[in-house]
Enzyme design. Structure first.
Site, PDB file in Angstrom:
ATOM      1  N   LYS A   1       1.950  -3.204  -1.737  1.00  0.00           N
ATOM      2  CA  LYS A   1       1.582  -4.313  -2.624  1.00  0.00           C
ATOM      3  C   LYS A   1       2.684  -5.366  -2.666  1.00  0.00           C
ATOM      4  O   LYS A   1       3.879  -5.048  -2.620  1.00  0.00           O
ATOM      5  CB  LYS A   1       1.321  -3.755  -4.027  1.00  0.00           C
TER       6      LYS A   1
ATOM      7  N   SER B   1      -4.663  -5.567 -10.255  1.00  0.00           N
ATOM      8  CA  SER B   1      -3.944  -6.531  -9.447  1.00  0.00           C
ATOM      9  C   SER B   1      -3.592  -6.025  -8.044  1.00  0.00           C
ATOM     10  O   SER B   1      -3.118  -6.796  -7.214  1.00  0.00           O
ATOM     11  CB  SER B   1      -2.656  -6.944 -10.173  1.00  0.00           C
TER      12      SER B   1
ATOM     13  N   SER C   1      -4.548  -1.654 -12.779  1.00  0.00           N
ATOM     14  CA  SER C   1      -4.344  -2.393 -11.526  1.00  0.00           C
ATOM     15  C   SER C   1      -4.412  -1.552 -10.264  1.00  0.00           C
ATOM     16  O   SER C   1      -4.539  -2.096  -9.166  1.00  0.00           O
ATOM     17  CB  SER C   1      -2.996  -3.135 -11.561  1.00  0.00           C
TER      18      SER C   1
END
Length: 545
Positions: A135, A210, A234
């Site tokens: 990420k 996210s 997320s």
């Protein structure tokens, strides 16, 4: 000669406009540079994959890409599958999924050097030769962690985060960084720099956020294992929306050193680093690899708790609490059905299911989640947006945070989540539960809807406030009957959010539906064991993968 005041003021205003125009122009140049770098990354991936195909025409990437991680890892470690075959198969597939979904922000070109180092390793780690996606907010040396903020462009990390260092020591090959929403405070995946990431299963749907770039890449088959973070769902939103698995551990079970937070400094709502993969066994393998002496020595704030194989491999029947709704966000028909069918499968397998009464979630969301996240009057959150060209999906939060009444309310926040946590655990212990079966928001919302429906994080953020490990497992698909029943969706408050929610759900026939599996703090192995049971029983009934 005296200059008339109107002329002076007019000249000053013009100068200010000119300066602002130049500042915005400079910001747009930074955005353009980042987008060009992203495009160059994809070109390099294509060149690397093409070069390998030309040099190794007999290698069949499909046979590699269809292997589950445990089997792939075994073949890599016993030498029956060369690491470079696996690496380039995934580089090629990741490029395809990135082209379709816009999930990759940068190719880690040094991963080819890491591949060469791995092949020379004397001791093979648990993730020997496994390509891993990372990420955006998790630091990789020499690369930006932008969080979708223009100001973070051209600010490469000085060193790898601890989790990336441990992955490399275990023989893994971090090879791409993936997209996120601006500030990470969103369960969509869109920012001004890299744009909107799309769901690989249906391009008109959000991949979640996210960790949305991770969800899209893994859900599309372009990565076999990824690392993300979770502050309010997320990890779990992208996994559920894209039909894969993820676990949010207890906040400090895995190191967060070198992981950039969306809201720096806040402690009330626990963020966590966790893995995402196609199946639960892959998550367990990743946790085994990370929970090692290397992590404990690199970050002494992480408790030295190695993976507990005995708990994970136990076959003892479980006592499982369950609920179908949090009475705050009305579940979609498919959400209710997913819990009911999973409950029935677990009972038929010999487990005991006990109703769990969930109350005051509205109080938890507004008094603990919101006030906890913005307990400094939202100053640190708002400060991040200074000088940015747009606020993106976080615009509503920024607007609210600037309202004086909002600030006064926030500044009265005190550390009440601990009280709620003790009450929740007391009910858990009274029922003598091992684990908890919970709904997971779904199906994947249409692109743009997560920004309008921030209240729907109630199902996931609860377990960040409690700091309980929580994972998601896909268990079924949305049916035509689910879609028909959606016509009767009213919500609990009949407000604007309740009227908008069915529009966001609509059109999801064939999309995956997941459930949440929850355990008490520091019991990740039990959570994974429960997830594995749910996965096994669901796959026996539905071969939907």
């Amino acid at each position: 000669m005296r200059v008339p005041l109107p002329a002076l003021l007019g000249g000053s205003a013009l100068l200010l406009l000119l300066l602002r125009w130049r500042q915005r122009r400079a910001l747009w140049r930074k955005v353009a540079a980042a987008q060009e770098r992203q495009e160059r990354s994809l070109v390099r991936m294509e060149a690397a994959a093409q070069r390998f195909r030309e040099q190794n025409p007999s290698v069949n990437p499909v046979s590699i890409l269809t292997l589950p991680l445990p089997e792939l890892s075994k073949k890599l470690r016993d030498g029956s599958l060369p690491p470079d075959h696996v690496y380039y198969a995934y580089v090629g597939k990741a490029l395809q999924i990135a082209t379709e979904t816009n999930c990759i922000t940068e190719f880690l070109q040094e991963s080819e050097n890491q591949l060469r180092k791995v092949k020379l390793m004397e001791k093979q780690g648990l993730l020997y030769g496994v390509p891993v996606s990372i990420k955006d907010s998790i630091n990789c040396q020499g690369h930006d962690s932008t969080l979708g903020f223009i100001k973070q462009i051209h600010k490469p990390a000085a060193e790898d985060s601890v989790v990336v260092q441990v992955l490399k020591r275990q023989g893994a090959i971090p090879f791409v960084k993936t997209n996120v929403p601006q500030s990470l405070i969103s369960y969509d995946c869109n920012n001004l720099i890299f744009g909107q990431t799309r769901n690989p299963l249906l391009f008109t749907r959000s991949p979640g956020g996210s960790s949305g770039g991770e969800g899209a890449l893994i859900g599309g088959g372009g990565s076999i294992l990824g690392l993300g973070t979770d502050l309010g769902g997320s990890l779990r939103f992208p996994a559920a929306f894209c039909g894969i698995c993820a676990i949010k551990p207890t906040g400090n079970r895995l190191s967060k050193r070198g992981v950039i937070a969306g809201i720096a400094g806040q402690k009330a709502v626990a963020a966590a680093v966790g893995p995402m993969a196609k199946d639960v066994e892959s998550l367990a393998l990743c946790m085994r690899a990370l929970l090692c002496e290397d992590m404990f020595s690199l970050d002494s704030t992480v408790p030295p708790l190695p993976f507990n194989e005995e708990v994970y491999s136990s076959t003892k029947p479980l006592r499982i609490g369950y609920y179908e709704t949090d009475f705050f966000t009305m579940p979609s028909p498919a959400m209710r059905r997913a819990v009911r069918e999973t409950k029935q499968l677990l009972e038929e397998a010999g487990h005991t299911l006990v109703p769990f009464e969930l109350t005051n979630v509205n109080h938890v969301v507004f008094n603990y989640c919101v006030r906890g996240l913005f307990s400094d009057g939202a100053k640190s959150f708002v400060k991040q947006f200074n000088g940015e060209l747009e606020k993106g999906s976080a615009a509503l939060f920024v607007w609210l945070a600037k309202a004086p009444c909002w600030l006064k309310t926030l500044l009265r926040w005190i550390s009440k989540p601990l009280d709620f946590r003790h009450q929740f655990i007391a009910q858990w212990n009274k029922l003598n539960l091992d684990v908890l079966l919970c709904p997971m928001l779904g199906p994947a919302l249409g692109i743009g809807y997560p920004a309008k429906l921030s209240v729907a994080v109630s199902y996931t953020m609860l377990y960040n406030v409690l700091d309980f490990p929580a994972g998601v497992v896909p268990v079924t698909l949305v049916t035509d009957e689910d879609e028909e029943q959606l016509k009767g969706y009213k919500g609990y408050y009949q407000d604007w959010w309740d009227r908008t929610m069915p529009k966001a759900f609509r059109g999801g026939v064939g999309m995956p539906m997941a459930v949440q599996c929850v355990a008490l703090p520091w019991q990740e192995e039990l959570c994974l064991r429960f997830m594995k049971e749910v996965e096994t029983l669901s796959l026996k009934k539905n071969s939907f993968f």
